[in-house]
Design a protein around this motif. Sequence first.
Motif, PDB file in Angstrom:
ATOM      1  N   LEU A  91      13.533  25.599   2.124  1.00  0.00           N
ATOM      2  CA  LEU A  91      14.442  25.099   1.093  1.00  0.00           C
ATOM      3  C   LEU A  91      15.816  24.743   1.657  1.00  0.00           C
ATOM      4  N   ARG A  92      16.268  25.475   2.647  1.00  0.00           N
ATOM      5  CA  ARG A  92      17.540  25.143   3.312  1.00  0.00           C
ATOM      6  C   ARG A  92      17.447  23.750   3.938  1.00  0.00           C
ATOM      7  N   GLN A  93      16.281  23.433   4.503  1.00  0.00           N
ATOM      8  CA  GLN A  93      16.078  22.098   5.077  1.00  0.00           C
ATOM      9  C   GLN A  93      16.217  21.006   4.013  1.00  0.00           C
ATOM     10  N   LEU A  94      15.895  21.340   2.766  1.00  0.00           N
ATOM     11  CA  LEU A  94      16.028  20.380   1.671  1.00  0.00           C
ATOM     12  C   LEU A  94      17.466  20.303   1.148  1.00  0.00           C
ATOM     13  N   GLY A  95      18.307  21.237   1.578  1.00  0.00           N
ATOM     14  CA  GLY A  95      19.704  21.209   1.158  1.00  0.00           C
ATOM     15  C   GLY A  95      20.101  22.285   0.170  1.00  0.00           C
ATOM     16  N   VAL A  96      19.233  23.285  -0.037  1.00  0.00           N
ATOM     17  CA  VAL A  96      19.583  24.385  -0.934  1.00  0.00           C
ATOM     18  C   VAL A  96      20.668  25.227  -0.281  1.00  0.00           C
ATOM     19  N   ARG A  97      21.666  25.598  -1.063  1.00  0.00           N
ATOM     20  CA  ARG A  97      22.814  26.328  -0.532  1.00  0.00           C
ATOM     21  C   ARG A  97      22.565  27.833  -0.409  1.00  0.00           C
ATOM     22  N   ASP A  98      21.901  28.422  -1.427  1.00  0.00           N
ATOM     23  CA  ASP A  98      21.717  29.870  -1.413  1.00  0.00           C
ATOM     24  C   ASP A  98      20.443  30.222  -2.171  1.00  0.00           C
ATOM     25  N   TYR A  99      20.049  31.489  -2.049  1.00  0.00           N
ATOM     26  CA  TYR A  99      18.796  31.971  -2.629  1.00  0.00           C
ATOM     27  C   TYR A  99      19.049  33.366  -3.163  1.00  0.00           C
ATOM     28  N   VAL A 100      18.914  33.541  -4.462  1.00  0.00           N
ATOM     29  CA  VAL A 100      19.086  34.853  -5.090  1.00  0.00           C
ATOM     30  C   VAL A 100      17.724  35.283  -5.607  1.00  0.00           C
ATOM     31  N   THR A 101      17.282  36.447  -5.164  1.00  0.00           N
ATOM     32  CA  THR A 101      15.947  36.929  -5.497  1.00  0.00           C
ATOM     33  C   THR A 101      15.922  37.600  -6.860  1.00  0.00           C
ATOM     34  N   LYS A 102      14.926  37.226  -7.672  1.00  0.00           N
ATOM     35  CA  LYS A 102      14.682  37.887  -8.951  1.00  0.00           C
ATOM     36  C   LYS A 102      13.829  39.129  -8.701  1.00  0.00           C
ATOM     37  N   PRO A 103      14.013  40.191  -9.425  1.00  0.00           N
ATOM     38  CA  PRO A 103      15.112  40.383 -10.366  1.00  0.00           C
ATOM     39  C   PRO A 103      16.419  40.494  -9.598  1.00  0.00           C
ATOM     40  N   PHE A 104      17.420  39.786 -10.059  1.00  0.00           N
ATOM     41  CA  PHE A 104      18.672  39.731  -9.320  1.00  0.00           C
ATOM     42  C   PHE A 104      19.668  40.764  -9.838  1.00  0.00           C
TER      43      PHE A 104
END
Length: 127
Positions: A91-104
């Motif tokens: 996803l970072r390769q696609l340009g996503v900035r961050d990733y918050v895991t559920k349950p967050f």
Amino acid sequence: VLHIDDQAANLSLVETVLGRRQDLRLISAADGHAGVAAAREHRPDVILLDLHLPDLGGDEVVRRLRADAGTRQVPVIILSADATHTQFARLRQLGVRDYVTKPFRIQELLRALDAILYPPLAEAPAT
């Protein structure tokens, strides 16, 4: 902030959390097509995106956002239980900035948002 998620409980939780913040206005979309349309219409400062939507995968939503000149630069934070290092790297390769895991954790989500919305404040040392 645009939140794209098909689960009413997730939309409601984020609405409750962000509703406490006077500096934020939340727009919600329940599927990928509606999310992309809302992003084009409202030009949010940041997008919170679930990966598993009923009509488009989150990665396809990101591709469509990046392909549009009006939404190309909008930062995306993934909110998903599907959290692997491989997934995040892709996803970072696609340009996503961050990733918050559920349950967050609420503070984790707010930190991720603040790092994008208020970078100098997010980097300031705690006193």
